[in-house]
Design a protein around this motif. Sequence first.
Motif, mmCIF file in Angstrom:
data_model
loop_
_atom_site.group_PDB
_atom_site.id
_atom_site.type_symbol
_atom_site.label_atom_id
_atom_site.label_comp_id
_atom_site.label_asym_id
_atom_site.label_seq_id
_atom_site.Cartn_x
_atom_site.Cartn_y
_atom_site.Cartn_z
ATOM 1 N N GLY A 1 0.797 -1.220 0.000
ATOM 2 C CA GLY A 1 0.000 0.000 0.000
ATOM 3 C C GLY A 1 0.825 1.263 0.000
ATOM 4 O O GLY A 1 0.319 2.337 -0.342
ATOM 5 N N SER A 2 2.097 1.168 0.397
ATOM 6 C CA SER A 2 2.973 2.345 0.453
ATOM 7 C C SER A 2 3.746 2.575 -0.842
ATOM 8 O O SER A 2 4.408 3.599 -0.994
ATOM 9 C CB SER A 2 3.973 2.187 1.607
ATOM 10 N N ILE A 3 3.663 1.642 -1.781
ATOM 11 C CA ILE A 3 4.400 1.771 -3.036
ATOM 12 C C ILE A 3 3.706 2.791 -3.941
ATOM 13 O O ILE A 3 2.529 2.643 -4.263
ATOM 14 C CB ILE A 3 4.495 0.413 -3.757
ATOM 15 N N PRO A 4 4.395 3.844 -4.360
ATOM 16 C CA PRO A 4 3.773 4.828 -5.272
ATOM 17 C C PRO A 4 3.598 4.243 -6.670
ATOM 18 O O PRO A 4 4.483 3.571 -7.189
ATOM 19 C CB PRO A 4 4.774 5.991 -5.272
ATOM 20 N N ILE A 5 2.429 4.489 -7.246
ATOM 21 C CA ILE A 5 2.110 3.996 -8.586
ATOM 22 C C ILE A 5 1.921 5.202 -9.496
ATOM 23 O O ILE A 5 1.005 6.000 -9.295
ATOM 24 C CB ILE A 5 0.839 3.126 -8.567
ATOM 25 N N ALA A 6 2.787 5.333 -10.470
ATOM 26 C CA ALA A 6 2.729 6.474 -11.392
ATOM 27 C C ALA A 6 1.664 6.225 -12.454
ATOM 28 O O ALA A 6 1.605 5.150 -13.055
ATOM 29 C CB ALA A 6 4.086 6.695 -12.045
ATOM 30 N N PRO B 1 0.099 7.958 -15.981
ATOM 31 C CA PRO B 1 0.359 9.008 -16.980
ATOM 32 C C PRO B 1 -0.677 10.119 -16.901
ATOM 33 O O PRO B 1 -1.881 9.876 -16.808
ATOM 34 C CB PRO B 1 0.249 8.247 -18.317
ATOM 35 N N GLY B 2 -0.198 11.359 -16.920
ATOM 36 C CA GLY B 2 -1.081 12.511 -16.873
ATOM 37 C C GLY B 2 -1.338 13.045 -15.484
ATOM 38 O O GLY B 2 -1.957 14.104 -15.336
ATOM 39 N N ILE B 3 -0.900 12.316 -14.458
ATOM 40 C CA ILE B 3 -1.091 12.755 -13.074
ATOM 41 C C ILE B 3 0.279 12.958 -12.459
ATOM 42 O O ILE B 3 1.112 12.047 -12.439
ATOM 43 C CB ILE B 3 -1.895 11.721 -12.260
ATOM 44 N N SER B 4 0.528 14.162 -11.959
ATOM 45 C CA SER B 4 1.863 14.502 -11.462
ATOM 46 C C SER B 4 2.216 13.739 -10.190
ATOM 47 O O SER B 4 3.368 13.353 -9.993
ATOM 48 C CB SER B 4 1.949 16.012 -11.197
ATOM 49 N N THR B 5 1.227 13.512 -9.323
ATOM 50 C CA THR B 5 1.474 12.827 -8.056
ATOM 51 C C THR B 5 1.079 11.364 -8.166
ATOM 52 O O THR B 5 -0.061 11.061 -8.527
ATOM 53 C CB THR B 5 0.671 13.487 -6.916
ATOM 54 N N PRO B 6 1.984 10.431 -7.898
ATOM 55 C CA PRO B 6 1.615 9.006 -7.964
ATOM 56 C C PRO B 6 0.611 8.647 -6.882
ATOM 57 O O PRO B 6 0.576 9.269 -5.821
ATOM 58 C CB PRO B 6 2.958 8.292 -7.746
ATOM 59 N N ILE B 7 -0.220 7.666 -7.162
ATOM 60 C CA ILE B 7 -1.194 7.224 -6.170
ATOM 61 C C ILE B 7 -0.624 6.050 -5.390
ATOM 62 O O ILE B 7 0.339 5.402 -5.805
ATOM 63 C CB ILE B 7 -2.527 6.810 -6.826
ATOM 64 N N LYS B 8 -1.217 5.794 -4.252
ATOM 65 C CA LYS B 8 -0.845 4.651 -3.427
ATOM 66 C C LYS B 8 -2.109 3.897 -3.042
ATOM 67 O O LYS B 8 -3.171 4.493 -2.856
ATOM 68 C CB LYS B 8 -0.119 5.104 -2.156
ATOM 69 N N LEU B 9 -1.983 2.591 -2.935
ATOM 70 C CA LEU B 9 -3.121 1.791 -2.499
ATOM 71 C C LEU B 9 -3.495 2.109 -1.061
ATOM 72 O O LEU B 9 -4.640 1.961 -0.665
ATOM 73 C CB LEU B 9 -2.809 0.302 -2.650
ATOM 74 N N GLY B 10 -2.524 2.534 -0.274
ATOM 75 C CA GLY B 10 -2.782 3.013 1.078
ATOM 76 C C GLY B 10 -3.150 1.934 2.069
ATOM 77 O O GLY B 10 -3.035 0.734 1.815
ATOM 78 N N LEU B 11 -3.613 2.405 3.229
ATOM 79 C CA LEU B 11 -3.955 1.487 4.316
ATOM 80 C C LEU B 11 -5.165 0.637 3.993
ATOM 81 O O LEU B 11 -5.348 -0.428 4.597
ATOM 82 C CB LEU B 11 -4.235 2.288 5.595
ATOM 83 N N ALA B 12 -6.012 1.088 3.082
ATOM 84 C CA ALA B 12 -7.200 0.318 2.739
ATOM 85 C C ALA B 12 -6.957 -0.603 1.544
ATOM 86 O O ALA B 12 -7.364 -1.771 1.562
ATOM 87 C CB ALA B 12 -8.365 1.265 2.439
ATOM 88 N N GLY B 13 -6.310 -0.097 0.509
ATOM 89 C CA GLY B 13 -6.136 -0.879 -0.710
ATOM 90 C C GLY B 13 -5.112 -1.982 -0.607
ATOM 91 O O GLY B 13 -5.346 -3.118 -1.048
ATOM 92 N N GLY B 14 -3.936 -1.672 -0.023
ATOM 93 C CA GLY B 14 -2.871 -2.669 0.062
ATOM 94 C C GLY B 14 -3.265 -3.909 0.851
ATOM 95 O O GLY B 14 -3.156 -5.040 0.351
ATOM 96 N N PRO B 15 -3.731 -3.766 2.089
ATOM 97 C CA PRO B 15 -4.093 -4.958 2.876
ATOM 98 C C PRO B 15 -5.215 -5.788 2.271
ATOM 99 O O PRO B 15 -5.187 -7.020 2.367
ATOM 100 C CB PRO B 15 -4.507 -4.359 4.225
#
Length: 553
Positions: free
Chosen positions: A389-394, A396-410
């Motif tokens: 969940g802490s791994i940044p996912i780039a 295209p077209g979005i300057s800030t990468p998203i993260k799965l976070g505490l909800a998505g990763g687990p």
Amino acid sequence: MELIYDIFINHSALQAVIIISIIIAVGLALGKIRIWGISLGVTFVFFAGILAGHLGLSIDPTILHYTENLGLVLFVYELGLKVGPGFFSSFRKGGLQLNLLGIGVIILGTLMAVLFNIWLGVPIGEVTGLLCGATTNTPALGAAQQALEQMGRSANGAALSCAVTYPLGVVGVILAVILIRKMFLSPGSPLTSPQEETDPTFIAEFKICNPAIYNMTVKQISQITRTKFVISRLWHNDVVSIPDSHTVLQKDDHLLVITTPDDSHKLKVLFGKQEQRDWNKKDIDWNSIDNQLISRRIIVSRPSINGKKLGSLRLRNQYHINISRVTRSGLHLLATPELILQLGDSLTVVGSAADIEKVEQILGNTAIKLKDPNLAAIFIGIVVGLVVGSIPIAIPGISTPIKLGLAGGPIIIGILIGRFGPQFRLVTYTTRSANLMLRGIGLSLYLACLGLDAGAQFLDTIMRSEGLLWIALGFLITLIPVLIMGGVAMRLFRLDFALTCGMLCGSMANPMALNYVNDVVPGDYATVSYASVYPLSMFCRVIIAQLIILCFI
């Protein structure tokens, strides 16, 4: 008086535990109250937290943030672990169709939220909160709050807008279900389709009438067809036996075969004739079919069996028994040699009483051993989920990468470990009660802290003009997508009412509405549909909540 102040007011670890425990206890007690047949259940913990915050109660912000995150992680991971074994199989046939319809509900609601931001000027953080509250999706709110904090913005607006729209988010789905029944279901029409089959296995009796397979062994016949099947019993000259791979099939032999409904027609061509007797009725006494063989369910409880292929145990040849099917997490699986066994699997074994007792010693069949959850696997999975969940996912077209976070990763790791963990000899089994307990504790902690954090400004928000606007917009996000996709499912795709309602409740992450549906619809069709749609819908909403913020801020 000083003691009371220290216990309930003065910030400390002791005071935080007491306040959170009181909120949860009061919320769960109030959640049992049914109004017009509707019960909010654990969701009332959220409102109990809001009330406590409004009354001026608070806890140390660090402890509040930690407990809220811990509860969220525990809830979503255990949820993923529970649905993991049947998650990928749910995409076959109807499961794929149900998930596509569920994604349609998500897309419509998301478009409405974005349009409210563009047309009405509602701030994007508050719009995301509206979307999370209208869909009763607290993990998505957690992901949205993380994204806002990552962008250096306050997450209080999202929490407040979620809080004020949450109640109608619960009631709105139930109201939509009632309207769908009135609009798209004719009076007197059945709520479920009789032909719907929740058991993917099928039992049929065949007679050997095909000269092409006379005097061939079971192994030779299985090599000339790709159709998967298991022969449970063989009748030759009215003598019953358990066939193995070297058993020779002769003319007029009768076979009791476990396969799938679609493959039964292929096997009819292969063997020659299918008998008319219905072997799929629930009231069949399998032990009274003959006086030589019995059928018994054996639970896999020996850790050394976890992760092994069924064929590698060579139970059929060594002990002259047959395993007709395997039940896992409520799913019935065909007992093929390639099937990987997991702790907690229930095997239907056919053979003599003496041989079955020997197989019991191999597999364990001791349910009490399964009552102790493997906590190591749980915490290992949580660690891996948090790292993922802490791994940044780039994107295209979005300057800030998203993260799965505490909800998505687990939840993703929970699904993967629940499905593939036994292949790596990882013991992932927990009893249903243990899984429900951990999920309940996690969700209660999260909702209590979430409500406590938003409670101080809750009533003030409602009294303001934007608060009433949020409530109205949130109700529209709840009602309109559910009504549209409910009509599409029943009219265009010809789904029955039960499957449609389960799909809608799963796509809206609304277990309270599912409880209402189960009260009015017989059987478990709605629950099966809900379980098929819920994981993918939850994952999509968690990602969308972040994308909305990253794209529009």
